[in-house]
Design an enzyme around this catalytic site. Structure first.
Site, short mmCIF file in Angstrom:
data_model
loop_
_atom_site.label_atom_id
_atom_site.label_comp_id
_atom_site.label_asym_id
_atom_site.label_seq_id
_atom_site.Cartn_x
_atom_site.Cartn_y
_atom_site.Cartn_z
N ASP A 164 20.76 15.44 31.81
CA ASP A 164 21.70 15.85 30.76
C ASP A 164 22.92 16.47 31.42
O ASP A 164 23.34 17.58 31.08
CB ASP A 164 21.02 16.85 29.82
CG ASP A 164 21.81 17.07 28.52
OD1 ASP A 164 22.53 16.15 28.11
OD2 ASP A 164 21.69 18.16 27.94
N ASN B 295 26.75 21.78 31.31
CA ASN B 295 25.64 22.15 32.18
C ASN B 295 26.06 22.28 33.64
O ASN B 295 25.21 22.30 34.54
CB ASN B 295 24.51 21.12 32.06
CG ASN B 295 23.66 21.37 30.82
OD1 ASN B 295 23.59 22.48 30.32
ND2 ASN B 295 23.03 20.32 30.33
N ASP C 151 20.15 24.13 33.65
CA ASP C 151 19.44 23.48 32.54
C ASP C 151 18.88 22.10 32.88
O ASP C 151 19.46 21.07 32.54
CB ASP C 151 20.34 23.38 31.31
CG ASP C 151 19.54 23.06 30.04
OD1 ASP C 151 18.30 23.01 30.14
OD2 ASP C 151 20.15 22.86 28.98
#
Length: 349
Positions: A220, A225, A242
């Site tokens: 992701d 992030n 993350d």
């Protein structure tokens, strides 16, 4: 196990996160030897509940007085403990390779602890801002670290965490949406037709290129992030956070979400990312044909994600437009656009 596929309204269920009060957050930290001083701030997160907490003083030697930590309470029933620990192990491997990944602390002999029915982890707090992706030097810097992440990711496979493919992000998402009755009757057949056509074209693209190497990914890797520290300051450059969506998949998955704008702009951005990547690895440019299929899968998966979380009160509040006929009309239009994009010439680098 919670049935996330069942359509319920917010008033029909009390969500488990409603029991996660500030006192519970502080008591959970105390259970692993960390005492909060009362300053607690909820951080932006829809999937989990994440808090920044200032520590009053350490219990034992787990942390230094005055430290700030981030405590993350995982959404119940999403990942198993084995899957979460596999994420933590991946983060530890990356940090051991001196890659700027912010991973969880070992507390009570483990990175994953439990309190009052919640699974949680604690990480150091790291500051930073979103990277300036219009700066090609920034993209090249990020590309170098992505190559290093993928070098570690290729060393061994995930055992417990799933792969990103047409089944998991495409057909499983479709089945979840249809079984839950989330599409209005006036849009269901149109959406199913657009979905089927998109998946057929995506499969055709996959069949037209050699099978991509599957490796452990961030999964992701969007700009939110990546925390950026400007040059001239300690720990300058990108810090990746993350790994909650870490999965197996092709390397290009961690590159395409950093692209934006018109095709000419995306070509410049992609060129900088791949230039940096090639300094520490060898990017397989045949994977560039997978960008639009991956974008299509993310589009479908996003709708299923919203639907499966709809009984969490923060979702109707923050996504009030979800589920309307207008929403699904927009999804149909985007699937048609993606079907056309998948048939166009891919980006090159």
């Amino acid at each position: 196990m919670t049935d996330y596929n069942k359509a319920v309204t917010p008033s029909e269920a009390i969500h488990v996160y409603e029991h996660l009060t500030p006192d519970v957050v502080l008591d959970a930290l105390a259970s692993v030897g960390l005492l909060g001083d009362g300053r607690l701030m909820a951080l932006s997160s829809y999937e989990n509940r994440v808090y920044q907490v200032h520590l009053e003083s350490p219990v034992g030697s787990a942390a230094l007085a005055g430290d700030v930590v981030v405590v993350k309470f995982y959404r119940p029933d999403r990942w198993s403990d084995a899957q979460i620990l596999e994420e933590h192990d991946f983060a530890a491997e990356l940090m051991a390779a001196e890659i700027p990944m912010v991973g969880p602390l070992v507390l009570n002999g483990t990175t994953l602890n439990h309190f009052n029915g919640f699974s949680f982890s604690v990480s150091p707090s790291r500051g930073g801002r979103r990277p300036e992706l219009e700066n090609l030097d920034v993209l090249e810097w990020i590309g170098r670290f992505l190559a290093r992440i993928h070098t570690v990711g290729s060393a061994r496979p995930f055992v417990h965490r799933p792969a990103l493919n047409l089944q998991t992000f495409g057909y499983d998402s479709r089945d979840s949406l249809l079984a839950g009755g989330y599409l209005p009757l006036d849009m269901e057949s149109r959406w199913r037709q657009a979905f089927d056509e998109a998946m057929n074209v995506a499969q055709g693209v996959l069949d037209s290129v050699p099978p991509a190497r599957q490796l452990r990914l961030h999964g992701d890797c969007h700009p939110g992030n990546i925390l950026w520290t400007p040059e001239g300051l300690p720990l300058a450059g990108p810090h990746f956070v993350d790994l909650d969506d870490a999965r197996s998949g092709p390397a290009v998955q961690d590159l395409w979400m950093l692209l934006s704008g018109e095709r000419s702009q995306q070509l410049r951005q992609l060129g900088a990312l791949v230039d940096g990547y090639d300094e520490f690895g060898e990017f397989d440019r045949r994977e560039l044909a997978l960008i639009e299929p991956l974008r299509t899968l993310r589009l479908v998966h996003y709708s299923a994600w919203l639907a499966q979380r709809w009984h969490d009160p923060i979702f109707p509040i923050n996504f009030p437009w979800f589920g309307s006929s207008d929403y699904w009309k927009g999804q149909v239009d985007m699937l048609i656009e993606q079907t056309e994009a998948m048939q166009a010439a891919p980006l090159v680098a």
